[in-house]
Design a protein around this motif. Structure first.
Motif, mmCIF file in Angstrom:
data_model
loop_
_atom_site.group_PDB
_atom_site.id
_atom_site.type_symbol
_atom_site.label_atom_id
_atom_site.label_comp_id
_atom_site.label_asym_id
_atom_site.label_seq_id
_atom_site.Cartn_x
_atom_site.Cartn_y
_atom_site.Cartn_z
ATOM 1 N N LEU A 81 27.351 -9.168 7.336
ATOM 2 C CA LEU A 81 28.307 -10.507 8.164
ATOM 3 C C LEU A 81 27.284 -11.077 8.574
ATOM 4 O O LEU A 81 26.840 -10.105 10.416
ATOM 5 C CB LEU A 81 29.745 -10.166 7.978
ATOM 6 N N GLY A 82 26.912 -12.346 8.245
ATOM 7 C CA GLY A 82 25.256 -12.838 9.151
ATOM 8 C C GLY A 82 25.555 -14.410 9.262
ATOM 9 O O GLY A 82 24.517 -15.577 9.389
ATOM 10 N N LYS A 320 18.810 -11.668 21.488
ATOM 11 C CA LYS A 320 19.323 -10.988 20.642
ATOM 12 C C LYS A 320 19.368 -9.495 21.459
ATOM 13 O O LYS A 320 19.053 -8.610 20.975
ATOM 14 C CB LYS A 320 18.709 -10.823 19.262
ATOM 15 N N LEU A 321 20.405 -9.814 22.420
ATOM 16 C CA LEU A 321 19.776 -8.331 22.935
ATOM 17 C C LEU A 321 20.666 -7.040 22.804
ATOM 18 O O LEU A 321 19.886 -6.204 23.259
ATOM 19 C CB LEU A 321 21.250 -8.424 24.703
ATOM 20 N N THR A 322 21.662 -7.449 22.041
ATOM 21 C CA THR A 322 22.311 -6.618 20.724
ATOM 22 C C THR A 322 22.863 -6.877 18.910
ATOM 23 O O THR A 322 23.419 -7.538 19.465
ATOM 24 C CB THR A 322 23.902 -5.738 21.442
ATOM 25 N N PRO A 323 21.494 -6.712 18.561
ATOM 26 C CA PRO A 323 21.403 -7.562 17.358
ATOM 27 C C PRO A 323 22.974 -7.086 16.968
ATOM 28 O O PRO A 323 21.448 -7.662 15.476
ATOM 29 C CB PRO A 323 19.872 -7.237 17.052
ATOM 30 N N GLY A 351 22.063 -10.442 15.499
ATOM 31 C CA GLY A 351 20.708 -11.140 15.615
ATOM 32 C C GLY A 351 20.947 -12.368 15.196
ATOM 33 O O GLY A 351 19.968 -13.076 15.362
ATOM 34 N N VAL A 352 20.930 -12.403 13.952
ATOM 35 C CA VAL A 352 20.497 -12.719 12.427
ATOM 36 C C VAL A 352 22.025 -13.920 13.137
ATOM 37 O O VAL A 352 21.068 -15.711 12.865
ATOM 38 C CB VAL A 352 21.622 -12.995 11.990
ATOM 39 N N VAL A 353 23.010 -14.184 13.443
ATOM 40 C CA VAL A 353 23.554 -15.258 13.890
ATOM 41 C C VAL A 353 23.583 -15.655 14.893
ATOM 42 O O VAL A 353 23.492 -16.727 15.126
ATOM 43 C CB VAL A 353 25.354 -14.191 13.580
ATOM 44 N N LEU A 354 22.987 -14.909 16.078
ATOM 45 C CA LEU A 354 22.542 -15.927 17.649
ATOM 46 C C LEU A 354 21.462 -16.563 17.302
ATOM 47 O O LEU A 354 21.096 -17.191 18.431
ATOM 48 C CB LEU A 354 22.230 -14.391 18.439
ATOM 49 N N GLN A 355 20.524 -16.413 16.312
ATOM 50 C CA GLN A 355 20.144 -17.592 16.182
ATOM 51 C C GLN A 355 19.985 -18.533 14.761
ATOM 52 O O GLN A 355 19.046 -18.499 14.403
ATOM 53 C CB GLN A 355 18.714 -16.823 16.050
ATOM 54 N N ASP A 356 21.289 -18.699 14.801
ATOM 55 C CA ASP A 356 21.438 -19.671 13.109
ATOM 56 C C ASP A 356 21.519 -20.982 13.736
ATOM 57 O O ASP A 356 22.091 -20.926 14.862
ATOM 58 C CB ASP A 356 23.169 -19.076 12.586
ATOM 59 N N SER A 357 20.934 -21.981 13.071
ATOM 60 C CA SER A 357 20.355 -23.324 13.262
ATOM 61 C C SER A 357 21.897 -23.749 12.828
ATOM 62 O O SER A 357 22.021 -24.928 13.505
ATOM 63 C CB SER A 357 19.130 -23.886 12.713
ATOM 64 N N SER A 375 32.122 -25.158 21.868
ATOM 65 C CA SER A 375 31.841 -24.751 21.055
ATOM 66 C C SER A 375 31.350 -23.519 20.601
ATOM 67 O O SER A 375 31.323 -22.767 21.048
ATOM 68 C CB SER A 375 31.209 -25.980 20.395
ATOM 69 N N ALA A 376 30.026 -23.674 21.813
ATOM 70 C CA ALA A 376 28.870 -22.724 22.130
ATOM 71 C C ALA A 376 30.089 -21.700 22.526
ATOM 72 O O ALA A 376 29.519 -20.084 22.726
ATOM 73 C CB ALA A 376 28.144 -22.734 22.958
ATOM 74 N N ARG A 377 30.379 -21.639 23.493
ATOM 75 C CA ARG A 377 31.379 -20.476 24.514
ATOM 76 C C ARG A 377 32.111 -19.927 23.018
ATOM 77 O O ARG A 377 32.313 -18.486 23.028
ATOM 78 C CB ARG A 377 31.923 -21.121 26.096
ATOM 79 N N LYS A 378 32.875 -20.816 22.393
ATOM 80 C CA LYS A 378 34.031 -20.000 21.827
ATOM 81 C C LYS A 378 33.208 -19.217 20.283
ATOM 82 O O LYS A 378 33.407 -18.110 20.036
ATOM 83 C CB LYS A 378 34.509 -21.417 21.044
ATOM 84 N N SER A 379 31.990 -19.581 20.382
ATOM 85 C CA SER A 379 30.985 -19.137 19.210
ATOM 86 C C SER A 379 30.834 -18.027 20.188
ATOM 87 O O SER A 379 31.208 -16.741 18.899
ATOM 88 C CB SER A 379 30.009 -19.205 18.651
#
Length: 444
Positions: A81-82, A320-323, A351-357, A375-379
């Motif tokens: 899941l990404g 992406k500390l724990t990708p 790691g994919v989600v943490l840098q998803d535009s 919104s950033a805190r919730k994600s």
């Protein structure tokens, strides 16, 4: 004759269809878009090895097949899941287990906390977290002392001297974890060195040697791993009861293994990113002055350091500390229109989600101010990096990193080393491939 020919053709078609269905390389996992196995026995393991890491493999997988994609670990189908939305759908029904711990215990072959019911899992998790929180509370002066010793050492360096972050901060992490979790005998540096030798032997193979099967193929590497595990287990024998009330050796192993690596790399990346941004460094300095003044940081003051929390959150996201994390699908589930069968391994491509535009604006930029937005805190919370879903090892790391930043930034300025190129080794925890250097100068 015509009837026999029709029967023969029909039989061949059915037979071919059955072979194509049963042969692993002919079908996708669970009907979800993704890769067919490239090898009947190993599935897509060689594809992962060719990409360099599971994270890099998942990046390419989701680029090709979208936010829900499948591949194969050996003969076992895996769903990855990404995106935030797909993770939200999957995490909510499975919130009683920690996905990073689940993956790590699976790789180590551990069973504790993985087979009980939901109530048992919740109780165990609360006991585990309470034990670690109490340990930090009772031993906070020791954490502060270890950090002050390191900062004092750095203050004695000439300003032009290159300071190696990885070596010093891994040492700090191992001292805090061992002395808080395993007792006073680890105040002896020789004990810490022995611990590090065994720790490195195990961690270097987790998620690498097991993933591509290379560990079992190499007698020397397997022997090195087994020797490290035996030594590491022996070191846990006199575990401090005030740290681990559950008496479960496997939990202690997971905490000491993961706690050292996560703490060290959170601190390494935080100082690296601060050295690249004078504005962020000065804003953090101002908050520390306003909240703490000239006093050392205390446990009750940490929640007031909101910008410091944002800096650490953004460090986790940018590095992406724990990708990667994972869960086993305990009952049949569904994400979007896709059915995930029972006992399917589900990978969280963090790691994919943490840098998803689609989730983060300018995702490759280090910008702690983004966490001023709800919104950033919730994600971030949904992904398990804050709130109730945070693993105990990361909570421990945040505390040590906060003490480090609050002590260091008020006394020293951090400067990026010109010409240094940062390359990342993204395994279970993102780590610089090579030593990371900065220079420091005293605040006037």
């Amino acid at each position: 004759m015509l009837d026999f020919a029709i029967f023969a053709v029909t039989f061949v078609i059915i037979l071919v269809g059955a072979v194509l269905y049963l042969y692993p390389s002919s079908r996708r996992a669970s009907g979800i878009p993704g890769l067919n196995p490239t090898d009947e026995k190993d599935g897509n393991l060689q594809d992962i090895v060719n990409r360099g890491s599971l994270h890099e493999f998942l990046v390419s997988l989701h680029q090709e097949f979208g936010s829900v994609a499948s591949f194969w670990f050996g003969r076992r189908p895996v769903v990855s899941l990404g995106s935030v939305e797909q993770l939200r759908q999957h995490i909510n029904p499975n919130h009683t287990t920690d996905s990073f711990e689940t993956m790590l215990k699976s790789l180590l072959g551990y069973q504790s906390g993985m087979g009980g019911g939901a109530n048992e899992t919740v109780i165990r998790k609360k006991v585990y977290e309470s034990a670690i929180n109490n340990t930090l509370k009772n031993n906070f002066p020791l954490v502060l002392k270890l950090v002050e010793e390191l900062v004092g050492k750095w203050k004695s360096f000439p300003e032009a001297q290159h300071t190696p972050l990885c070596a010093h901060l891994l040492g700090l992490a191992m001292k805090t974890v061992t002395q808080l979790a395993l007792g006073e005998r680890f105040r002896d540096d020789t004990e810490v060195i022995s611990f590090r030798k065994n720790h490195d032997a195990i961690w270097s193979e987790i998620g690498k040697g097991y993933l591509d099967g290379s560990l079992e193929k190499s007698c020397s590497r397997k022997g090195h791993y087994d020797e490290g595990e035996s030594g590491f287990t022996a070191e846990q024998a006199d575990v401090n009861d005030s740290v681990l009330l559950t008496d479960i050796m496997e939990d202690c192993m997971v905490f000491t293994l993961a706690g050292c690596v996560i703490t060290a790399n959170l601190c390494i990346w935080a100082l690296h990113f601060l050295s690249t941004s004078e504005d962020v460094q000065e804003k953090l300095y101002q908050e520390l002055e306003d909240v703490l003044g000239s006093d050392p940081v205390s446990l009750d003051k940490i929640p007031q350091l909101r910008y410091c929390q944002q800096v650490l959150n953004e460090t986790v996201r940018t590095a992406k500390l724990t990708p990667v994390a994972a869960r086993l699908q305990e009952v049949e589930g569904k994400v979007d229109q896709h059915v995930i069968p029972k006992e399917t391994l589900v990978i969280y491509a963090l790691g994919v989600v943490l840098q998803d535009s689609d989730t983060w604006s300018t995702p490759y930029r280090f910008d702690p101010d983004r966490f001023e937005e709800e919104s950033a805190r919730k994600s971030f919370c949904l992904l398990g990096f804050s709130g109730n879903q945070t693993c105990p090892e990361l909570r421990f790391a945040y505390t040590v990193a906060t003490v480090l930043l609050s002590t260091l930034v008020r006394q020293l300025k951090l400067h990026k080393l010109k010409g240094q190129v940062m390359e990342v080794r993204s395994e279970l925890v993102s780590t610089p491939k090579d030593e990371t250097w900065i220079t420091i100068s005293r605040r006037s």
